[in-house]
Design an enzyme around this catalytic site. Sequence first.
Site, PDB file in Angstrom:
ATOM      1  N   LYS A  53      33.426  48.142  55.964  1.00 35.05           N
ATOM      2  CA  LYS A  53      34.165  48.689  57.112  1.00 35.05           C
ATOM      3  C   LYS A  53      35.402  49.445  56.639  1.00 35.05           C
ATOM      4  O   LYS A  53      35.700  50.534  57.125  1.00 35.05           O
ATOM      5  CB  LYS A  53      34.557  47.551  58.077  1.00 35.05           C
ATOM      6  CG  LYS A  53      33.357  47.019  58.863  1.00 35.05           C
ATOM      7  CD  LYS A  53      33.629  45.711  59.594  1.00 35.05           C
ATOM      8  CE  LYS A  53      32.339  45.180  60.194  1.00 35.05           C
ATOM      9  NZ  LYS A  53      32.420  43.853  60.793  1.00 35.05           N
ATOM     10  N   GLN A  97      36.341  39.148  62.095  1.00 40.12           N
ATOM     11  CA  GLN A  97      35.023  39.015  61.457  1.00 40.12           C
ATOM     12  C   GLN A  97      34.450  37.621  61.742  1.00 40.12           C
ATOM     13  O   GLN A  97      35.126  36.603  61.576  1.00 40.12           O
ATOM     14  CB  GLN A  97      35.160  39.251  59.940  1.00 40.12           C
ATOM     15  CG  GLN A  97      33.846  39.308  59.193  1.00 40.12           C
ATOM     16  CD  GLN A  97      32.960  40.489  59.611  1.00 40.12           C
ATOM     17  OE1 GLN A  97      33.441  41.558  59.952  1.00 40.12           O
ATOM     18  NE2 GLN A  97      31.660  40.290  59.596  1.00 40.12           N
ATOM     19  N   ASP A 120      34.791  45.438  69.040  1.00 39.17           N
ATOM     20  CA  ASP A 120      33.523  44.727  68.852  1.00 39.17           C
ATOM     21  C   ASP A 120      32.799  44.534  70.189  1.00 39.17           C
ATOM     22  O   ASP A 120      31.604  44.214  70.207  1.00 39.17           O
ATOM     23  CB  ASP A 120      33.797  43.328  68.272  1.00 39.17           C
ATOM     24  CG  ASP A 120      33.368  43.200  66.821  1.00 39.17           C
ATOM     25  OD1 ASP A 120      32.464  43.940  66.403  1.00 39.17           O
ATOM     26  OD2 ASP A 120      33.955  42.350  66.121  1.00 39.17           O
TER      27      ASP A 120
HETATM   28  N1  GUN Z   1      29.525  39.227  61.896  1.00 36.16           N
HETATM   29  C1  GUN Z   1      28.268  39.716  61.874  1.00 36.16           C
HETATM   30  N2  GUN Z   1      28.190  40.816  62.656  1.00 36.16           N
HETATM   31  C2  GUN Z   1      29.408  41.013  63.173  1.00 36.16           C
HETATM   32  C3  GUN Z   1      29.947  42.001  64.050  1.00 36.16           C
HETATM   33  O1  GUN Z   1      29.281  42.914  64.536  1.00 36.16           O
HETATM   34  N3  GUN Z   1      31.277  41.854  64.333  1.00 36.16           N
HETATM   35  C4  GUN Z   1      32.023  40.855  63.836  1.00 36.16           C
HETATM   36  N4  GUN Z   1      33.293  40.794  64.198  1.00 36.16           N
HETATM   37  N5  GUN Z   1      31.556  39.927  63.030  1.00 36.16           N
HETATM   38  C5  GUN Z   1      30.245  40.022  62.702  1.00 36.16           C
END
Ligand code: GUN
Length: 281
Positions: A53, A97, A120
């Site tokens: 990211k 996350q 998200d």
């Molecule tokens: N963990 C696995 N996929 C995601 C996601 O799309 N967003 C977040 N914040 N954590 C994750």
Amino acid sequence: MPAMIMDGRAVAGRIKEEAAARAQRLAGAGIIPHLAVVLVGEDPASQVYVRNKENACRKAGIRSTVIRLPEDCGQDALVRTICELNADEGVHGILVQLPLPEDMDEQAILRLIDPDKDVDGFHPMNVGRLASGQSGFVPCTPLGVMRMLEAYDIAVEGKHAVVIGRSHIVGKPMAMLLLNESATVTVCHSKTKNLAEITRQADILVAAVGRAGFVTADMVKPGAVVVDVGINRVDGVLTGDVTPEAAQKAGYLTPVPGGVGQMTIAMLLHNTLDAAQRRGK
Ligand code: GUN
């Protein structure tokens, strides 16, 4: 005839280019889009996702800050961090996350994020907006799937879409998005009986199970669009939820790697830019 392989790298590449151009326009207007990512603990997969990211943000001209908290920091420390990020005018997007350490209340944490910074799309406000067909932030992976279908001119209206998986991150929002585009949607999960009978009726089959090779060729209707959301590591090799043999049955197939995973990050950039743009108004 084997399936047409849907090139997530190419489609995501175009979205990332659009994102970079948008970021540049915002910078010209004095707004530097800024994503804050909170990572609690040392989960190796999460660390890789967060690094990816950061890299994508940097390439697109989006500022990113990663706040790393120790596994045993306690929920109060995480709450304080989110409150600070909510109050920070210079931060447009906040992403915590997942998964969080087991002693933390994930839903309580997600509820704390300012819905206008919730890139998200996990805050109940944004979940509700999606469910009621209003605009808001939509989770990146299912949003990426919709963009992928669009990129290959795959019409959704009137199709039978079967989603395997009912997670908050993928399955449920995926079903909502498909429904909002007038598909007939069936959601299957671990308790579903006669799963293969249902999946064989799917014009569009979305596999979001998290088990390597779960969807076998006999579960696929000839010519169906098969979207593989799985990211499984088998002996260190990245594999999806769909067996390679399914490519002989499907009309379209997203590969792993190089499919939906690429789209997820591209949509995160898109959501972050939306957040920055709204704030600038
Ligand atoms: N963990 C696995 N996929 C995601 C996601 O799309 N967003 C977040 N914040 N954590 C994750």
